[in-house]
Design a protein around this motif. Structure first.
Motif, short mmCIF file in Angstrom:
data_model
loop_
_atom_site.label_atom_id
_atom_site.label_comp_id
_atom_site.label_asym_id
_atom_site.label_seq_id
_atom_site.Cartn_x
_atom_site.Cartn_y
_atom_site.Cartn_z
N PRO A 56 -24.31 -23.68 -37.25
CA PRO A 56 -23.13 -24.55 -37.35
C PRO A 56 -23.27 -25.71 -36.37
CG PRO A 56 -22.50 -22.26 -36.91
CD PRO A 56 -23.98 -22.37 -36.68
N GLY A 74 -21.10 -29.26 -34.78
CA GLY A 74 -19.96 -30.17 -34.70
C GLY A 74 -20.47 -31.55 -34.34
N GLY A 75 -20.23 -31.96 -33.08
CA GLY A 75 -20.66 -33.29 -32.65
C GLY A 75 -22.08 -33.35 -32.11
N GLY A 76 -22.72 -32.20 -31.92
CA GLY A 76 -24.09 -32.18 -31.39
C GLY A 76 -24.18 -32.60 -29.93
N THR A 77 -23.08 -32.44 -29.17
CA THR A 77 -23.10 -32.84 -27.75
C THR A 77 -23.39 -31.67 -26.81
OG1 THR A 77 -20.75 -32.44 -27.35
CG2 THR A 77 -21.34 -34.61 -28.23
N GLY A 78 -23.65 -30.50 -27.38
CA GLY A 78 -23.87 -29.31 -26.55
C GLY A 78 -25.03 -29.51 -25.58
N SER A 93 -15.98 -34.21 -20.88
CA SER A 93 -16.26 -35.64 -20.70
C SER A 93 -16.93 -36.25 -21.93
CB SER A 93 -17.14 -35.84 -19.47
OG SER A 93 -16.49 -35.28 -18.35
N SER A 94 -17.37 -35.43 -22.86
CA SER A 94 -17.98 -35.90 -24.11
C SER A 94 -16.93 -36.16 -25.17
CB SER A 94 -18.93 -34.82 -24.63
OG SER A 94 -18.21 -33.57 -24.69
N SER A 98 -16.63 -32.23 -31.11
CA SER A 98 -15.62 -31.83 -32.10
C SER A 98 -14.77 -30.71 -31.54
CB SER A 98 -16.32 -31.35 -33.37
OG SER A 98 -16.97 -30.11 -33.12
N ASN A 157 -15.76 -27.37 -29.39
CA ASN A 157 -15.05 -27.01 -28.15
C ASN A 157 -14.63 -25.54 -28.17
OD1 ASN A 157 -13.13 -30.14 -27.92
ND2 ASN A 157 -15.26 -29.72 -27.48
N GLY A 200 -14.42 -26.79 -21.24
CA GLY A 200 -13.48 -27.04 -20.15
C GLY A 200 -13.26 -28.53 -19.99
N GLU A 252 -20.18 -19.46 -29.91
CA GLU A 252 -21.29 -20.42 -30.10
C GLU A 252 -21.98 -20.31 -31.46
OE1 GLU A 252 -23.84 -21.12 -26.63
OE2 GLU A 252 -22.47 -19.91 -25.44
N ILE A 264 -16.16 -21.31 -37.57
CA ILE A 264 -14.74 -21.65 -37.40
C ILE A 264 -14.42 -22.77 -38.40
CG2 ILE A 264 -13.03 -22.61 -35.80
CD1 ILE A 264 -15.27 -21.67 -33.60
N GLU A 322 -19.12 -23.90 -18.27
CA GLU A 322 -18.35 -24.37 -19.43
C GLU A 322 -19.24 -24.87 -20.56
OE1 GLU A 322 -15.93 -27.55 -17.88
OE2 GLU A 322 -17.68 -28.79 -17.45
C1 LIG Z 1 -21.84 -36.54 -21.55
C2 LIG Z 1 -21.40 -35.12 -21.78
C3 LIG Z 1 -20.37 -34.61 -21.01
C4 LIG Z 1 -19.94 -33.29 -21.21
N1 LIG Z 1 -18.91 -32.82 -20.45
C5 LIG Z 1 -18.44 -31.59 -20.67
C6 LIG Z 1 -17.34 -31.11 -19.91
O1 LIG Z 1 -16.77 -31.81 -19.07
N2 LIG Z 1 -16.91 -29.86 -20.16
C7 LIG Z 1 -17.49 -29.06 -21.12
O2 LIG Z 1 -17.04 -27.93 -21.32
N3 LIG Z 1 -18.56 -29.49 -21.83
C8 LIG Z 1 -19.04 -30.72 -21.64
N4 LIG Z 1 -20.11 -31.17 -22.38
C9 LIG Z 1 -20.78 -30.27 -23.33
C10 LIG Z 1 -20.31 -30.39 -24.81
O3 LIG Z 1 -19.72 -31.64 -25.08
C11 LIG Z 1 -19.34 -29.26 -25.16
O4 LIG Z 1 -20.01 -28.03 -25.11
C12 LIG Z 1 -18.68 -29.40 -26.53
O5 LIG Z 1 -17.70 -28.40 -26.65
C13 LIG Z 1 -19.65 -29.28 -27.70
O6 LIG Z 1 -18.97 -29.69 -28.88
P1 LIG Z 1 -19.79 -30.25 -30.13
O7 LIG Z 1 -18.83 -30.49 -31.24
O8 LIG Z 1 -20.64 -31.38 -29.75
O9 LIG Z 1 -20.66 -28.97 -30.48
P2 LIG Z 1 -22.18 -28.87 -30.94
O10 LIG Z 1 -23.09 -29.39 -29.89
O11 LIG Z 1 -22.34 -29.42 -32.30
O12 LIG Z 1 -22.33 -27.29 -31.00
C14 LIG Z 1 -22.21 -26.51 -29.83
C15 LIG Z 1 -22.21 -25.02 -30.21
O13 LIG Z 1 -21.05 -24.71 -30.99
C16 LIG Z 1 -21.41 -24.19 -32.26
N5 LIG Z 1 -20.44 -24.72 -33.23
C17 LIG Z 1 -20.07 -26.01 -33.40
N6 LIG Z 1 -19.11 -26.09 -34.33
C18 LIG Z 1 -18.85 -24.82 -34.75
C19 LIG Z 1 -17.97 -24.24 -35.70
N7 LIG Z 1 -17.12 -24.97 -36.43
N8 LIG Z 1 -18.01 -22.89 -35.88
C20 LIG Z 1 -18.85 -22.10 -35.15
N9 LIG Z 1 -19.70 -22.61 -34.23
C21 LIG Z 1 -19.70 -23.95 -34.04
C22 LIG Z 1 -22.84 -24.66 -32.49
O14 LIG Z 1 -23.54 -23.79 -33.36
C23 LIG Z 1 -23.40 -24.62 -31.08
O15 LIG Z 1 -23.79 -23.33 -30.73
C24 LIG Z 1 -20.57 -32.47 -22.19
C25 LIG Z 1 -21.62 -33.00 -22.97
C26 LIG Z 1 -22.03 -34.31 -22.77
C27 LIG Z 1 -23.13 -34.85 -23.63
#
Ligand SMILES: Cc1cc2nc3c(=O)[nH]c(=O)nc-3n(C[C@H](O)[C@H](O)[C@H](O)COP(=O)(O)OP(=O)(O)OC[C@H]3O[C@@H](n4cnc5c(N)ncnc54)[C@H](O)[C@@H]3O)c2cc1C
Length: 480
Positions: free
Chosen positions: A91, A93-97, A156-157, A162, A166, A172, A222, A228, A436
């Motif tokens: 899965p 979302g935004g790929g910011t993990g 902060s992302s 997404s 989150n 967090g 994760e 979700i 987090e």
């Molecule tokens: C500049 C920067 C700052 C950041 N700051 C913070 C911060 O302050 N605090 C913090 O907690 N994190 C931070 N992060 C990390 C990141 O943004 C978080 O972990 C965020 O929650 C990931 O969301 P995403 O949509 O990009 O998920 P993705 O990177 O797309 O996926 C993350 C994980 O979630 C799973 N996933 C995604 N969507 C679903 C779904 N619908 N159902 C089931 N699984 C799913 C994926 O398989 C993967 O394992 C930061 C990242 C960056 C690049």
């Protein structure tokens, strides 16, 4: 499959899965195109490349297919078929993990939720919102605040992550100090099991004790237990006043001691953020605002509430506390634009470090608050011992520090050893190796530093119960 593992450490493990054979991939391509419609299963090189990386810096892992789900039914069909064929589903979302969670390390299908991005309800009187997982967090914040309410979690992302990601990572962010992390706001979730079953877990009320709190297990899973597809979030009243200050200190220790004394004073800031000298040096390259060259540490303090007078009085007390620890320049935001400027300093630390140091590993430890000032000193001892540099910044009020190990190719082994020392240090002081950002592939090997063999085995059993075919994001969290 193209692999680059330059930034992985010895705790970053690739295990618990395998790339499916071509015949199975061909079969699932045809069956899913038949079920979802022609053109839904994407396999063009440019598309696969777009979804091959995330923000971990671990490199590119191309999936075999990308599918952008339109609704929960699509997700159910995809998972059912993938379970039958034994094809991995990742899965996304935004790929910011930051820990490699969204990487297709064994190929298969990247299941993007980006098109499921609507708010389906905002119920002001009930203080809740229902939302699809692909909604970008910043847009969610805007919609909720336009409705006069407040959703506090703020990684902060936020402009690109997404809300589903989150929830999946239990994100967090700076406001977690006062308001808590994502799990504190999830009342319920729609969740698709790997066999395609659609479950509605949780509720729409603040309290409830019917059955197990399954929606809490989904938070932080994760993408390893299912997908979700809908979230019911709790909302709170929007605070009417905010005070923000950026305060510099001669040393990191003075900043962290002030952070601890602010917490002991009875004032609960909504954010209490720390940056050490290296982090500040990085931020200075990105922001026009000139921070004093001599600052050895810095705090960003933000208070919120319903009375401007109370906040001003509290900020005065914060200044007195910092003064006792020798604080230097303090910049206090006079309006929203200045507040944003002060936050830019903090938000630019990670991107600036990334640009300046292509070779780096980001750890995300949390320690009990009382241990924090000592740990930042110990991190510098670790850096000196291994002949590398370490930048430390993050949510000091929570004891959550993003430790960024900076190295160059010849010192790669030393950096790996420094990462291990950092994680051991956190555990030694009663903390955790993952604050987090989650576990992903980065922390798979590190879990054993803090969790017993029995606990790890129990979690593997749980994973097998949810996902007997082993298709859900294999290799992540508890690799089997
Ligand atoms: C500049 C920067 C700052 C950041 N700051 C913070 C911060 O302050 N605090 C913090 O907690 N994190 C931070 N992060 C990390 C990141 O943004 C978080 O972990 C965020 O929650 C990931 O969301 P995403 O949509 O990009 O998920 P993705 O990177 O797309 O996926 C993350 C994980 O979630 C799973 N996933 C995604 N969507 C679903 C779904 N619908 N159902 C089931 N699984 C799913 C994926 O398989 C993967 O394992 C930061 C990242 C960056 C690049």
């Amino acid at each position: 499959m193209k692999k680059t593992i330059a930034k992985m450490t010895s705790h970053t493990k690739l295990s618990g899965g395998s790339h499916p054979p071509r015949a199975r991939l061909d079969r699932i391509f045809h069956s899913l195109e038949g079920a979802l419609g022609t053109g839904m299963v994407l396999s063009a090189k440019e598309v696969l490349e777009t979804y091959a990386e995330d923000d971990s810096g671990f490199g590119a892992f191309q999936p075999d297919f990308v599918i952008r789900a339109r609704n929960t039914q699509d997700v159910s069909i995809i998972l059912k078929e993938a379970s039958r064929e034994g094809v991995p589903v990742v899965p996304r979302g935004g790929g910011t993990g930051r820990v490699g969670g969204a990487l297709a390390v064994y190929g298969g299908i990247v299941l993007s939720l980006e098109k499921m991005n609507r708010i389906t309800a905002i119920e002001n009187e009930n203080f809740l919102a229902r939302v699809e997982p692909g909604m970008i967090l910043e847009k969610f914040h805007q919609s909720i605040e336009e409705a006069g309410l407040f959703y506090p979690p703020d990684p902060s992302s936020l402009d690109s992550c997404s809300v589903g990601g989150n929830v999946a990572c239990n994100a967090g962010g700076p406001r977690a100090l006062k308001y808590g992390v994502t799990s504190n706001y999830v009342l319920g979730a729609e969740f698709v099991l790997p066999d395609g079953t659609i479950l509605k877990t949780g509720r729409s009320t603040v309290k409830g004790g019917a059955g197990y709190e399954l929606h809490k297990l989904i938070v932080g899973s994760e993408g390893t237990l299912g997908v979700i597809t809908g979230i019911t979030f709790k909302l709170v009243a929007k605070p009417s006043h905010i005070e923000t200050a950026l305060i510099t200190f001669p040393t990191a220790r003075a900043a962290l001691q002030s952070s601890q004394d602010i917490m002991k004073s009875g004032i609960l800031p909504r954010s209490l953020e720390f940056m050490d000298a290296l982090s500040l040096a990085a931020a200075r390259t990105k922001v026009p605002r000139q921070l004093p060259e001599t600052a050895g540490g810095c705090l960003l303090v933000e208070l919120d509430g319903s009375s401007a007078d109370t906040l001003l009085e509290e900020m005065g007390r914060v200044a007195e506390i910092c003064d006792k620890h020798g604080s230097g320049e303090a910049l206090v935001a006079q309006d929203e634009a200045q507040r944003r400027d002060l936050w830019t300093v903090r938000r630019e630390v990670a991107p600036a470090l990334r640009e300046m140091h292509p070779c780096r590993v980001s750890e995300d430890i949390v320690v009990p608050r009382a241990a924090l000032a000592g740990i930042v000193d110990e991190l510098q001892t670790t850096a000196t011992k291994h002949g590398i540099k370490i930048a430390a910044f993050g949510h000091s009020g929570d004891g959550n520090i993003h430790v960024t190990v900076l190295y160059d190719e010849p010192t790669r082994e030393a950096a790996d050893a420094a990462c291990t020392d950092t994680l051991r240090l956190a555990v030694k002081h009663g903390g955790t190796v993952a604050g987090e950002h989650g576990t992903g592939i980065q922390k798979v090997g590190a879990l054993a530093l803090e969790q017993s063999a029995e606990l790890l085995e129990f979690q593997r059993g749980l994973k097998k119960y949810f996902d007997p075919a082993g298709i859900m994001n294999p290799g992540k969290v508890v690799a089997i």
